[in-house]
Design a protein around this motif. Structure first.
Motif, mmCIF file in Angstrom:
data_model
loop_
_atom_site.group_PDB
_atom_site.id
_atom_site.type_symbol
_atom_site.label_atom_id
_atom_site.label_comp_id
_atom_site.label_asym_id
_atom_site.label_seq_id
_atom_site.Cartn_x
_atom_site.Cartn_y
_atom_site.Cartn_z
ATOM 1 N N ARG A 11 0.838 -1.202 0.000
ATOM 2 C CA ARG A 11 0.000 0.000 0.000
ATOM 3 C C ARG A 11 0.870 1.248 0.000
ATOM 4 O O ARG A 11 0.595 2.212 -0.708
ATOM 5 N N ARG A 12 1.919 1.246 0.804
ATOM 6 C CA ARG A 12 2.816 2.400 0.842
ATOM 7 C C ARG A 12 3.450 2.623 -0.525
ATOM 8 O O ARG A 12 3.553 3.766 -0.995
ATOM 9 N N ILE A 13 3.855 1.557 -1.186
ATOM 10 C CA ILE A 13 4.457 1.677 -2.522
ATOM 11 C C ILE A 13 3.471 2.313 -3.490
ATOM 12 O O ILE A 13 3.819 3.203 -4.271
ATOM 13 N N ASN A 14 2.229 1.854 -3.438
ATOM 14 C CA ASN A 14 1.210 2.408 -4.336
ATOM 15 C C ASN A 14 0.947 3.882 -4.034
ATOM 16 O O ASN A 14 0.787 4.702 -4.949
ATOM 17 N N GLU A 15 0.890 4.225 -2.745
ATOM 18 C CA GLU A 15 0.663 5.618 -2.373
ATOM 19 C C GLU A 15 1.784 6.515 -2.877
ATOM 20 O O GLU A 15 1.540 7.595 -3.427
ATOM 21 N N LEU A 16 3.012 6.079 -2.699
ATOM 22 C CA LEU A 16 4.148 6.876 -3.149
ATOM 23 C C LEU A 16 4.170 7.007 -4.668
ATOM 24 O O LEU A 16 4.529 8.050 -5.212
ATOM 25 N N ALA A 17 3.787 5.930 -5.361
ATOM 26 C CA ALA A 17 3.753 5.972 -6.822
ATOM 27 C C ALA A 17 2.709 6.978 -7.302
ATOM 28 O O ALA A 17 2.967 7.783 -8.206
ATOM 29 N N VAL A 18 1.531 6.948 -6.703
ATOM 30 C CA VAL A 18 0.464 7.883 -7.094
ATOM 31 C C VAL A 18 0.851 9.309 -6.736
ATOM 32 O O VAL A 18 0.689 10.235 -7.539
ATOM 33 N N LEU A 19 1.369 9.502 -5.531
ATOM 34 C CA LEU A 19 1.775 10.836 -5.108
ATOM 35 C C LEU A 19 2.873 11.381 -6.026
ATOM 36 O O LEU A 19 2.843 12.547 -6.431
ATOM 37 N N GLY A 20 3.828 10.529 -6.369
ATOM 38 C CA GLY A 20 4.903 10.952 -7.258
ATOM 39 C C GLY A 20 4.399 11.330 -8.634
ATOM 40 O O GLY A 20 4.864 12.297 -9.239
ATOM 41 N N ALA A 21 3.420 10.577 -9.147
ATOM 42 C CA ALA A 21 2.851 10.890 -10.462
ATOM 43 C C ALA A 21 2.145 12.237 -10.449
ATOM 44 O O ALA A 21 2.280 13.040 -11.377
ATOM 45 N N ILE A 22 1.410 12.511 -9.381
ATOM 46 C CA ILE A 22 0.686 13.779 -9.290
ATOM 47 C C ILE A 22 1.659 14.941 -9.094
ATOM 48 O O ILE A 22 1.508 16.001 -9.700
ATOM 49 N N ARG A 23 2.675 14.729 -8.304
ATOM 50 C CA ARG A 23 3.701 15.771 -8.143
ATOM 51 C C ARG A 23 4.436 16.001 -9.451
ATOM 52 O O ARG A 23 4.954 17.092 -9.700
ATOM 53 N N GLY A 24 4.503 14.965 -10.279
ATOM 54 C CA GLY A 24 5.179 15.088 -11.561
ATOM 55 C C GLY A 24 4.323 15.670 -12.666
ATOM 56 O O GLY A 24 4.791 15.786 -13.807
ATOM 57 N N GLY A 25 3.065 16.014 -12.373
ATOM 58 C CA GLY A 25 2.241 16.699 -13.363
ATOM 59 C C GLY A 25 1.004 15.946 -13.822
ATOM 60 O O GLY A 25 0.188 16.495 -14.571
ATOM 61 N N ALA A 26 0.847 14.694 -13.411
ATOM 62 C CA ALA A 26 -0.368 13.965 -13.760
ATOM 63 C C ALA A 26 -1.543 14.559 -12.984
ATOM 64 O O ALA A 26 -1.481 14.682 -11.759
ATOM 65 N N GLU A 27 -2.595 14.929 -13.688
ATOM 66 C CA GLU A 27 -3.708 15.617 -13.035
ATOM 67 C C GLU A 27 -4.956 14.759 -12.895
ATOM 68 O O GLU A 27 -5.704 14.910 -11.927
ATOM 69 N N THR A 28 -5.218 13.884 -13.841
ATOM 70 C CA THR A 28 -6.450 13.098 -13.815
ATOM 71 C C THR A 28 -6.151 11.652 -13.452
ATOM 72 O O THR A 28 -5.011 11.198 -13.500
ATOM 73 N N LEU A 29 -7.218 10.934 -13.106
ATOM 74 C CA LEU A 29 -7.083 9.522 -12.769
ATOM 75 C C LEU A 29 -6.474 8.753 -13.934
ATOM 76 O O LEU A 29 -5.608 7.886 -13.740
ATOM 77 N N THR A 30 -6.907 9.076 -15.140
ATOM 78 C CA THR A 30 -6.380 8.382 -16.328
ATOM 79 C C THR A 30 -4.889 8.623 -16.481
ATOM 80 O O THR A 30 -4.124 7.689 -16.782
ATOM 81 N N GLU A 31 -4.441 9.859 -16.267
ATOM 82 C CA GLU A 31 -3.017 10.159 -16.390
ATOM 83 C C GLU A 31 -2.203 9.450 -15.312
ATOM 84 O O GLU A 31 -1.100 8.960 -15.574
ATOM 85 N N VAL A 32 -2.742 9.364 -14.108
ATOM 86 C CA VAL A 32 -2.034 8.677 -13.023
ATOM 87 C C VAL A 32 -1.920 7.185 -13.335
ATOM 88 O O VAL A 32 -0.872 6.572 -13.122
ATOM 89 N N VAL A 33 -3.000 6.595 -13.835
ATOM 90 C CA VAL A 33 -2.970 5.176 -14.223
ATOM 91 C C VAL A 33 -1.902 4.929 -15.275
ATOM 92 O O VAL A 33 -1.131 3.967 -15.202
ATOM 93 N N ARG A 34 -1.846 5.821 -16.267
ATOM 94 C CA ARG A 34 -0.870 5.652 -17.344
ATOM 95 C C ARG A 34 0.561 5.766 -16.818
ATOM 96 O O ARG A 34 1.440 5.003 -17.218
ATOM 97 N N ARG A 35 0.807 6.685 -15.905
ATOM 98 C CA ARG A 35 2.161 6.896 -15.410
ATOM 99 C C ARG A 35 2.601 5.814 -14.435
ATOM 100 O O ARG A 35 3.775 5.461 -14.386
ATOM 101 N N THR A 36 1.690 5.323 -13.633
ATOM 102 C CA THR A 36 2.064 4.356 -12.601
ATOM 103 C C THR A 36 1.956 2.914 -13.053
ATOM 104 O O THR A 36 2.632 2.039 -12.505
ATOM 105 N N GLY A 37 1.062 2.635 -14.029
ATOM 106 C CA GLY A 37 0.833 1.255 -14.435
ATOM 107 C C GLY A 37 -0.047 0.485 -13.483
ATOM 108 O O GLY A 37 -0.216 -0.723 -13.636
ATOM 109 N N LEU A 38 -0.629 1.173 -12.490
ATOM 110 C CA LEU A 38 -1.506 0.513 -11.531
ATOM 111 C C LEU A 38 -2.919 0.384 -12.097
ATOM 112 O O LEU A 38 -3.311 1.112 -13.016
ATOM 113 N N ALA A 39 -3.689 -0.543 -11.519
ATOM 114 C CA ALA A 39 -5.075 -0.716 -11.941
ATOM 115 C C ALA A 39 -5.881 0.522 -11.584
ATOM 116 O O ALA A 39 -5.638 1.174 -10.558
ATOM 117 N N ARG A 40 -6.837 0.843 -12.420
ATOM 118 C CA ARG A 40 -7.642 2.048 -12.196
ATOM 119 C C ARG A 40 -8.363 2.003 -10.846
ATOM 120 O O ARG A 40 -8.452 3.014 -10.147
#
Length: 384
Positions: A11-40
């Motif tokens: 869970r911590r890994i997933n949280e950090l991945a999502v947080l990192g994607a958003i800090r990196g400029g991903a704004e929408t759920l779709t963009e975060v999914v694309r950047r992290t490779g996690l399930a929607r």
């Protein structure tokens, strides 16, 4: 490892991945999914929890055409303020930035090597307070101070440029004046190298920063991280007088080309300007200066084989004059030439590197190293 701990770590890994994607400029759920490779579905659950804990916030969706507009997310970088400090013998620079390291404002003060340590500490504290006041911010979440000399994680171990600065407990002094802030310290050349890697063009994985100014220094970056060595002394060549690079600036300052009352009242700048204007005597002095720098730079480049060699410090402003001369000397010394660049950050690079380090320091304090979910996003009170 228990199943609960394993799931908590995931869970911590997933949280950090999502947080990192958003800090990196991903704004929408779709963009975060694309950047992290996690399930929607996983990203949706994580973002809900991050919003609830204050790590990200929902932004009003942008309506584009038909259909339900996508919810957008952002990292609340404006929730706090960070400070980077560069303590030099002749200058003090303070920069304030948001939690992403975006610069909000500066405070610069002229100093002298003879300024007593106690007064220098007070000047640092006043300059930080003035900088924060100017940008409309209160107590900083984090402070990182870079200093000339040999520095460990607590104090200035040795300083040749500032006579009574050796042994000063810089981290504790800043903690005392800014209680509740996370505080770190480091060597100015290493922090300048960090800034060049983070903020310069291309973000190279390996970089050597050649600090050129009143004093010379080296900053090393390997695998995208500042390289300090086993005991923290990597890049410190102060005990190699045969290199003669620490005194190289005297070729410019004592060249005799520019009188003491020259156009800028700075013999180094006047000599460099005279060389640009075509003075044979000034150009000869500059060549001697560059040859001394190249002897050291060539040795370091031959050992590390970096992607980039950056000319930094106050003399980076004369890159058009100095870089071709440096390239000519290095070509005689190294088997493979790195890409040569003049710093676009100039004399502000160490303070900006300190701000970059403050971002990482506060992130580490806030995120912690446990395996559970992220804590609520709040001003840190931990000691680091």
């Amino acid at each position: 490892m228990t199943a609960g701990t394993d799931l908590g770590g995931l869970r911590r890994i997933n949280e950090l991945a999502v947080l990192g994607a958003i800090r990196g400029g991903a704004e929408t759920l779709t963009e975060v999914v694309r950047r992290t490779g996690l399930a929607r579905a996983s990203v949706g659950e994580v973002t809900r929890d991050l919003v609830a804990s204050g790590w990200i916030s929902e932004v009003a969706p942008v309506v584009r055409g038909r259909g339900r507009p996508a919810v957008r997310y952002m990292y609340p970088a404006a929730a706090g303020v960070l400070v980077g400090v560069d303590v030099g013998a002749f200058n003090l620079r303070v920069v304030a930035g948001d939690l992403n390291g975006r610069v909000l404002g500066w405070e610069r003060r002229a100093t002298t090597p003879e300024l007593p340590a106690g007064r220098r500490i007070e000047l640092i504290a006043v300059a930080i307070a003035e900088c924060l006041r100017a940008v409309g911010q209160g107590a900083p979440w984090g402070i990182v101070a870079g200093s000339t000399g040999r520095v460990d994680d607590r104090k200035v171990v040795l300083s040749a440029a500032i006579p009574d600065w050796t042994g000063i407990e810089l981290r504790d002094q800043l903690r005392e004046r800014f209680p509740g802030s996370v505080v770190g310290i480091g060597n100015d050349s290493r922090l300048a190298a960090l800034a060049e890697q983070r903020l310069g063009p291309g973000r190279p994985e390996s970089l050597v920063l050649l600090q050129a100014g009143r004093r010379t220094g080296l900053g090393l970056v390997l695998n995208s991280r500042p390289h300090t060595g086993f005991g923290g002394t990597a890049g410190d060549l102060s005990r190699f007088p045969a290199l003669k690079w620490e005194a190289a600036i005297e070729y410019l300052a004592m060249s005799g080309v520019a009188p003491s009352g020259g156009p800028t009242a700075d013999p180094v700048a006047d000599t460099l300007n005279a060389a640009i204007e075509g003075s044979p005597e000034a150009l000869a002095a500059v060549r001697r200066y560059i040859r001394m720098l190249a002897n050291t730079a060539g040795a370091v480049v031959s050992i590390l084989d970096p992607e980039v060699l950056v000319l930094g410090g106050s003399l980076a402003a004369y890159g058009e004059l100095l870089l071709p001369l440096l390239a000519s000397e290095l070509e005689l010394l190294v088997l493979r030439m790195p890409r040569l660049e003049a710093s676009g950050l100039g004399a502000d690079s160490a303070a900006l590197g300190a701000l970059c380090a403050a971002v990482e320091l506060v992130d580490a304090a806030l995120l912690g190293d446990g395996s559970g979910p992220l804590p609520a996003h709040r001003r840190p009170t931990v000691s680091t």
